[in-house]
Design a protein around this motif. Structure first.
Motif, PDB file in Angstrom:
ATOM      1  N   GLY A   1      -2.658 -12.320   8.306  1.00  0.00           N
ATOM      2  CA  GLY A   1      -2.610 -11.257   7.317  1.00  0.00           C
ATOM      3  C   GLY A   1      -1.777 -11.632   6.087  1.00  0.00           C
ATOM      4  O   GLY A   1      -0.883 -12.470   6.159  1.00  0.00           O
ATOM      5  N   GLN A   2      -2.108 -10.995   4.972  1.00  0.00           N
ATOM      6  CA  GLN A   2      -1.363 -11.256   3.744  1.00  0.00           C
ATOM      7  C   GLN A   2      -1.287  -9.936   2.955  1.00  0.00           C
ATOM      8  O   GLN A   2      -2.279  -9.199   2.871  1.00  0.00           O
ATOM      9  CB  GLN A   2      -2.072 -12.322   2.909  1.00  0.00           C
ATOM     10  N   SER A   3      -0.125  -9.666   2.452  1.00  0.00           N
ATOM     11  CA  SER A   3       0.058  -8.443   1.651  1.00  0.00           C
ATOM     12  C   SER A   3       0.133  -8.826   0.166  1.00  0.00           C
ATOM     13  O   SER A   3       0.878  -9.713  -0.214  1.00  0.00           O
ATOM     14  CB  SER A   3       1.342  -7.739   2.087  1.00  0.00           C
ATOM     15  N   VAL A   4      -0.663  -8.125  -0.629  1.00  0.00           N
ATOM     16  CA  VAL A   4      -0.711  -8.391  -2.066  1.00  0.00           C
ATOM     17  C   VAL A   4      -0.403  -7.070  -2.792  1.00  0.00           C
ATOM     18  O   VAL A   4      -0.911  -6.019  -2.389  1.00  0.00           O
ATOM     19  CB  VAL A   4      -2.098  -8.901  -2.496  1.00  0.00           C
ATOM     20  N   GLY A   5       0.406  -7.114  -3.799  1.00  0.00           N
ATOM     21  CA  GLY A   5       0.752  -5.885  -4.512  1.00  0.00           C
ATOM     22  C   GLY A   5       0.523  -6.009  -6.018  1.00  0.00           C
ATOM     23  O   GLY A   5       0.497  -7.106  -6.570  1.00  0.00           O
ATOM     24  N   TYR A   6       0.334  -4.840  -6.660  1.00  0.00           N
ATOM     25  CA  TYR A   6       0.177  -4.801  -8.126  1.00  0.00           C
ATOM     26  C   TYR A   6       1.050  -3.667  -8.678  1.00  0.00           C
ATOM     27  O   TYR A   6       1.258  -2.650  -8.008  1.00  0.00           O
ATOM     28  CB  TYR A   6      -1.274  -4.523  -8.526  1.00  0.00           C
TER      29      TYR A   6
ATOM     30  N   THR B   1       0.883  -0.586  -6.039  1.00  0.00           N
ATOM     31  CA  THR B   1      -0.108  -0.611  -4.928  1.00  0.00           C
ATOM     32  C   THR B   1       0.208  -1.763  -3.949  1.00  0.00           C
ATOM     33  O   THR B   1       0.894  -2.737  -4.297  1.00  0.00           O
ATOM     34  CB  THR B   1      -1.531  -0.825  -5.477  1.00  0.00           C
ATOM     35  N   GLN B   2      -0.342  -1.589  -2.767  1.00  0.00           N
ATOM     36  CA  GLN B   2      -0.246  -2.671  -1.746  1.00  0.00           C
ATOM     37  C   GLN B   2      -1.632  -2.840  -1.131  1.00  0.00           C
ATOM     38  O   GLN B   2      -2.291  -1.862  -0.780  1.00  0.00           O
ATOM     39  CB  GLN B   2       0.763  -2.307  -0.660  1.00  0.00           C
ATOM     40  N   HIS B   3      -2.053  -4.092  -0.985  1.00  0.00           N
ATOM     41  CA  HIS B   3      -3.391  -4.397  -0.444  1.00  0.00           C
ATOM     42  C   HIS B   3      -3.240  -5.400   0.691  1.00  0.00           C
ATOM     43  O   HIS B   3      -2.496  -6.376   0.567  1.00  0.00           O
ATOM     44  CB  HIS B   3      -4.288  -4.974  -1.544  1.00  0.00           C
TER      45      HIS B   3
ATOM     46  N   THR C   1       0.525  -1.621   8.845  1.00  0.00           N
ATOM     47  CA  THR C   1       1.082  -1.944   7.524  1.00  0.00           C
ATOM     48  C   THR C   1       0.844  -0.800   6.533  1.00  0.00           C
ATOM     49  O   THR C   1       1.720  -0.430   5.759  1.00  0.00           O
ATOM     50  CB  THR C   1       0.434  -3.230   6.994  1.00  0.00           C
ATOM     51  N   LEU C   2      -0.329  -0.229   6.579  1.00  0.00           N
ATOM     52  CA  LEU C   2      -0.630   0.867   5.670  1.00  0.00           C
ATOM     53  C   LEU C   2       0.177   2.121   6.006  1.00  0.00           C
ATOM     54  O   LEU C   2       0.641   2.842   5.128  1.00  0.00           O
ATOM     55  CB  LEU C   2      -2.132   1.189   5.715  1.00  0.00           C
TER      56      LEU C   2
ATOM     57  N   GLY D   1     -10.644  -0.573  -0.349  1.00  0.00           N
ATOM     58  CA  GLY D   1     -10.496  -1.090   1.023  1.00  0.00           C
ATOM     59  C   GLY D   1      -9.133  -0.765   1.581  1.00  0.00           C
ATOM     60  O   GLY D   1      -8.621   0.339   1.405  1.00  0.00           O
ATOM     61  N   SER D   2      -8.556  -1.763   2.267  1.00  0.00           N
ATOM     62  CA  SER D   2      -7.285  -1.533   2.958  1.00  0.00           C
ATOM     63  C   SER D   2      -6.154  -1.594   1.932  1.00  0.00           C
ATOM     64  O   SER D   2      -5.439  -2.584   1.828  1.00  0.00           O
ATOM     65  CB  SER D   2      -7.090  -2.583   4.048  1.00  0.00           C
ATOM     66  N   SER D   3      -6.029  -0.514   1.187  1.00  0.00           N
ATOM     67  CA  SER D   3      -5.036  -0.474   0.115  1.00  0.00           C
ATOM     68  C   SER D   3      -4.217   0.802   0.238  1.00  0.00           C
ATOM     69  O   SER D   3      -4.622   1.777   0.888  1.00  0.00           O
ATOM     70  CB  SER D   3      -5.727  -0.494  -1.261  1.00  0.00           C
ATOM     71  N   LYS D   4      -3.049   0.745  -0.391  1.00  0.00           N
ATOM     72  CA  LYS D   4      -2.175   1.901  -0.308  1.00  0.00           C
ATOM     73  C   LYS D   4      -1.403   2.005  -1.631  1.00  0.00           C
ATOM     74  O   LYS D   4      -0.981   0.990  -2.184  1.00  0.00           O
ATOM     75  CB  LYS D   4      -1.200   1.715   0.852  1.00  0.00           C
ATOM     76  N   VAL D   5      -1.249   3.248  -2.090  1.00  0.00           N
ATOM     77  CA  VAL D   5      -0.394   3.483  -3.255  1.00  0.00           C
ATOM     78  C   VAL D   5       1.015   3.714  -2.739  1.00  0.00           C
ATOM     79  O   VAL D   5       1.280   4.691  -2.024  1.00  0.00           O
ATOM     80  CB  VAL D   5      -0.896   4.700  -4.064  1.00  0.00           C
ATOM     81  N   ILE D   6       1.907   2.797  -3.036  1.00  0.00           N
ATOM     82  CA  ILE D   6       3.265   2.879  -2.504  1.00  0.00           C
ATOM     83  C   ILE D   6       4.079   3.934  -3.279  1.00  0.00           C
ATOM     84  O   ILE D   6       4.804   4.716  -2.681  1.00  0.00           O
ATOM     85  CB  ILE D   6       3.945   1.504  -2.593  1.00  0.00           C
ATOM     86  N   SER D   7       3.866   3.914  -4.541  1.00  0.00           N
ATOM     87  CA  SER D   7       4.609   4.917  -5.346  1.00  0.00           C
ATOM     88  C   SER D   7       3.905   5.084  -6.708  1.00  0.00           C
ATOM     89  O   SER D   7       3.135   4.200  -7.114  1.00  0.00           O
ATOM     90  CB  SER D   7       6.061   4.482  -5.545  1.00  0.00           C
TER      91      SER D   7
END
Lengths: 570, 229
Positions: free
Chosen positions: B143-148, B200-202, A443-444, B171-177
């Motif tokens: 699993g669950q995806s949470v975004g801000y 972001t996506q977590h 996913t990441l 943690g398991s986070s990503k900056v999408i844009s």
């Protein structure tokens, strides 16, 4: 190996005998003399009057109850016939059966019959040999009476043999044996029957049974002693002693010293009996022998009656034929001349057991059937019990064996089960870790180092490049690679005394970007010159190098730290 | 004469004997059957059941796929897999803990002297882990995806660090844009301020193992044995 001892019961109108036999030898013998005049009455009362006599004999011989007994008997209803037919043995037997049935009174089903071939004459050319069949019949009810008589005394009937048939068969074999090389006529003298037979060179000429025996002589002595001077007369045992001790007396002779009984008292009766012998013998010979043979005939006496002293001489004088005892002499086991053969008809049974014809009453066959069925039932019960018991025993043993084996395997099974549980736990943990890692990391996706990239921009831009917008994303057209979209303005700068054009500054900027290690590629997307002041606005697309994400190795991760710091603030 | 065959008395005796014999045979057969049914048959059944159980035990022992694997190897593997699971659990949030991200972002902003002008959750979606679970099975991993969506402002360097730390510190986070533009405002020291809009996506993961039938375990068991060996 010595044969088993058997019991024989002899029943005649004048005597009841009980003997034990081992092989062909009579080992013990007891008898009770009977009054022949009571014979009819005894049979009419189912032989119950003789029960006491038989009990005495059984006690005397000390026989056990249930002893198996062979009965040789004279009964008023026994019919015996020797049928001689020139035919095949089977046809001869059929002819004998037919002949016997014709002579029987009443319904044939009331009779028990038995037939057997006793002799086959030597064959002559062109003609079938003559077959001599002995046929015997007895009423069913009489046979049952006899069986019940023995049963009341505790004896089990093995065979019931009519004495006439036994005597006739024995006489036939005796005369055939004597006439093997020539011709012979024999008068077999039993106490109740007389068999007159003749044979020549192995062929039986005739054999005739007459219901008349030396018991008539005995009765004459008994009656004579009772009617004479002797007080009360002689007992039958004493009369028997006189008959076989003195024989045929002469006139004036004292035949019993104890009682002073004289010959005159008994001779009339004895003469009458002797006359019967003479008449029966003469008539038989006359009718049965061919013309001319009668004059040459010689008569041989056999049987217990032949032991009566003087009988041969008396018969010879009255028959006018040579009469002598059978050349074979007396039976070695029997008495000598002048002594009674107490075995009577039982001697025949002892000497020739296998050729005797038995009458089997229905009750005996029923009893045998019931005994057989009972035996089979007992055997079946025992077999069933053994099978069930064996089945149960085998089941118990097998169950115990299985229990032992299971008990032996139980620890291994338990350990194996525990280990399988641990392996399953490991599998579950492995699957959980793999699925979670795959879920999170996929996913990441790939990520660039945003901090290094943005820091790099401030260093690479220099004085001639002014960025007005920096955006980062993972656009689909860049195949989800991280891309920095830079919007800015390139200005001319002075370098070492010369003016560097904005276009050159932009080109140098892009060149620096392209050469930076964290940048995959840098492309000018668009540019527009502002001619008034020699500026250029531009848009540059920078594709960054990216790295695959990984789960942090350290135990206390950053998220945990962030969580802790958050909790501290609260 | 009496007692002769054919008379009623003799026939009566014979019939009685036959009837008595038939009754005795019947009773014996019944007793034998009852004895077999009551004694032998249950034993035979027990023995058959015992034999079947024994066969199953022997089969289980002979078909033990992991017979060569030692207890130490199994324990070592469990420890290794457990540590992997623990690392993931420490790295990620549980689906019920997504609210803590808000605090985490606030903490990072405070740490890097960035002002959060706006923060807004973007929505949640369920993530599929592995093949779809069959009926009656429970997924090992949910699993669950949470975004801000955030609007922040601050010095460029601080904003850059904030963006980077959103991936490394949460943690398991990503900056999408993100999009960084200059602000008209200036910092206290006269330094220029930039405005950044960040998405972001977590990833939140539930790793609670559930007892009973678990999807993928039986298939994975063989692989685990191979791995352990």
């Amino acid at each position: 190996m010595p044969r088993r001892e058997e019991t024989i019961l002899g029943l005649s109108p004048s005597c009841l005998r009980l003997a034990t036999v081992r092989g062909r030898e009579i080992t013990r013998l007891e008898r009770i003399m009977l009054d022949p005049a009571q014979n009819e009455a005894a049979w009419s009362k189912d032989l119950r009057p003789l029960d006491a006599h038989l009990e005495i004999l059984i006690r005397t011989l000390d026989l056990a109850r249930g002893s198996r007994v062979t009965i040789v008997y004279h009964a008023p209803t026994v019919a015996c016939e020797l049928v001689s037919v020139a035919a095949a043995p089977a046809a001869a037997i059929q002819a004998a059966v037919l002949s016997l049935r014709e002579s029987l009174a009443g319904d044939p089903s009331e009779w028990l019959t038995n037939c057997r071939t006793v002799h086959t004459d030597p064959g002559t050319s062109g003609q079938p040999p003559k077959v001599h069949v002995l046929a015997v019949a007895e009423r069913r009810d009489n046979a049952e009476v006899l069986a019940a008589f023995a049963a009341r005394a505790g004896l089990l009937v093995r065979r019931q043999i009519p004495a006439k048939s036994a005597l006739l068969g024995s006489a036939v074999r005796e005369v055939l044996a004597g006439a093997s090389g020539g011709k012979m006529t024999v008068v077999a003298m039993s106490d109740q029957a007389t068999i007159i037979s003749s044979a020549e060179k192995g062929g039986l000429t005739f054999a005739r049974c007459v219901d008349f025996g030396y018991s008539q002589l005995l009765e004459a002595i008994v009656r004579g002693s009772a009617g004479g001077n002797a007080e009360g007369g002689l007992t039958r045992e004493s009369a028997c002693g006189v008959l076989f001790g003195v024989g045929i007396p002469r006139r004036g002779q004292v035949i019993d010293l104890a009682s002073g009984l004289k010959a005159e008292a008994v001779l009339p009766g004895m003469q009458s009996a002797i006359q019967r012998y003479v008449v029966e013998t003469r008539q038989t010979l006359r009718f049965m022998l061919a013309d001319g043979e009668l004059a040459r005939a010689a008569v041989h006496l056999s049987g217990p009656g032949a032991m009566i002293p003087g009988i041969a001489g008396v018969l010879m004088g009255q028959l006018d034929l040579p009469v002598e005892r059978l050349s074979g002499g007396p039976d070695p086991l029997g008495p000598t001349i002048g002594a009674e053969d107490q075995r009577g008809d039982l001697a025949v049974l002892a000497s020739d057991d296998e050729h005797l014809m038995a009458i089997s009453p229905p009750s005996a066959s029923l009893r045998r059937d019931h005994q057989r069925l009972s035996g089979m039932l007992k055997v079946g019960t025992a077999v069933a019990a053994c099978l069930i018991g064996g089945d149960v025993l085998l089941g118990v043993r097998a169950g115990a064996d299985i229990d032992d084996q299971q008990a032996a395997l139980a620890p291994r099974i338990e350990a194996n089960s525990a280990r399988q549980g641990r392996i399953a736990q490991a599998a579950r943990l492995s699957a959980t870790a793999a699925l979670a890692e795959e879920l999170v990391l996929s996913t990441l996706g790939e990520r660039p180092d945003w901090l290094a990239s943005l820091s790099m921009l401030t260093r690479v831009a220099g004085d001639s490049i002014r960025l007005v917008e920096v955006s980062g994303s993972f656009p689909p057209e860049a195949k989800r690679h991280p891309v920095l979209m830079l919007k800015g303005i390139a200005t001319p700068t002075a370098s070492e005394g010369s003016l560097v054009q904005s276009s050159d500054s932009l080109a140098a900027f892009i060149d620096r970007l392209s050469k930076h290690p964290i940048i995959r590629s840098a492309q000018l997307v668009s540019t527009r010159s502002e001619e008034t002041d020699n500026f250029k606005t531009f848009v540059v697309s920078v594709t960054l190098q990216s790295l695959s994400p990984a789960v942090p190795v350290e135990q206390a991760s950053s998220m945990t730290a962030a969580r802790l710091s958050s909790e501290e603030r609260h | 004469m009496s007692n002769g065959p054919g008379t009623p008395k003799v026939i009566h005796l014979d019939a009685n004997h036959s009837r008595a014999f038939a009754m005795r045979a019947g009773v014996v057969a019944l007793l034998a059957g009852a004895a077999w049914y009551g004694l032998a048959r249950p034993l035979v059944g027990e023995v058959a059941t015992g034999r079947a159980e024994l066969s199953a035990m022997n089969a289980a022992l002979s078909n033990d796929a992991g017979a060569e694997v030692t207890e130490a190897q199994i324990e070592s593997a469990i420890g290794e897999f457990q540590s992997r699971v623990d690392r993931i659990r420490n790295w990620t949030l549980r689906p019920g803990e997504s609210g803590k991200l808000y605090d985490g972002l606030r903490g990072l902003a405070q740490q890097f002297e960035v002002r959060i002008d706006r923060i807004e959750p973007k929505g949640e979606s369920v993530l599929q882990a592995g093949p779809k679970a069959k009926a009656g099975e429970k997924a090992l991993v949910v699993g669950q995806s949470v975004g801000y969506t955030l609007d922040v402002s601050g010095r460029f360097e601080a904003v850059a660090r904030f963006i980077a730390s959103c991936e490394t510190q949460l943690g398991s986070s990503k900056v999408i844009s993100f999009r960084i533009t200059p602000s008209v405002r200036l910092a206290a020291g006269g330094e220029p301020i930039v405005i950044a809009s960040i998405e972001t996506q977590h990833i939140c993961v539930s790793l609670e193992p559930t007892p009973g039938s678990v999807m993928g375990v039986s298939d994975g068991k063989v692989a685990i044995l191979e791995e352990v060996r």
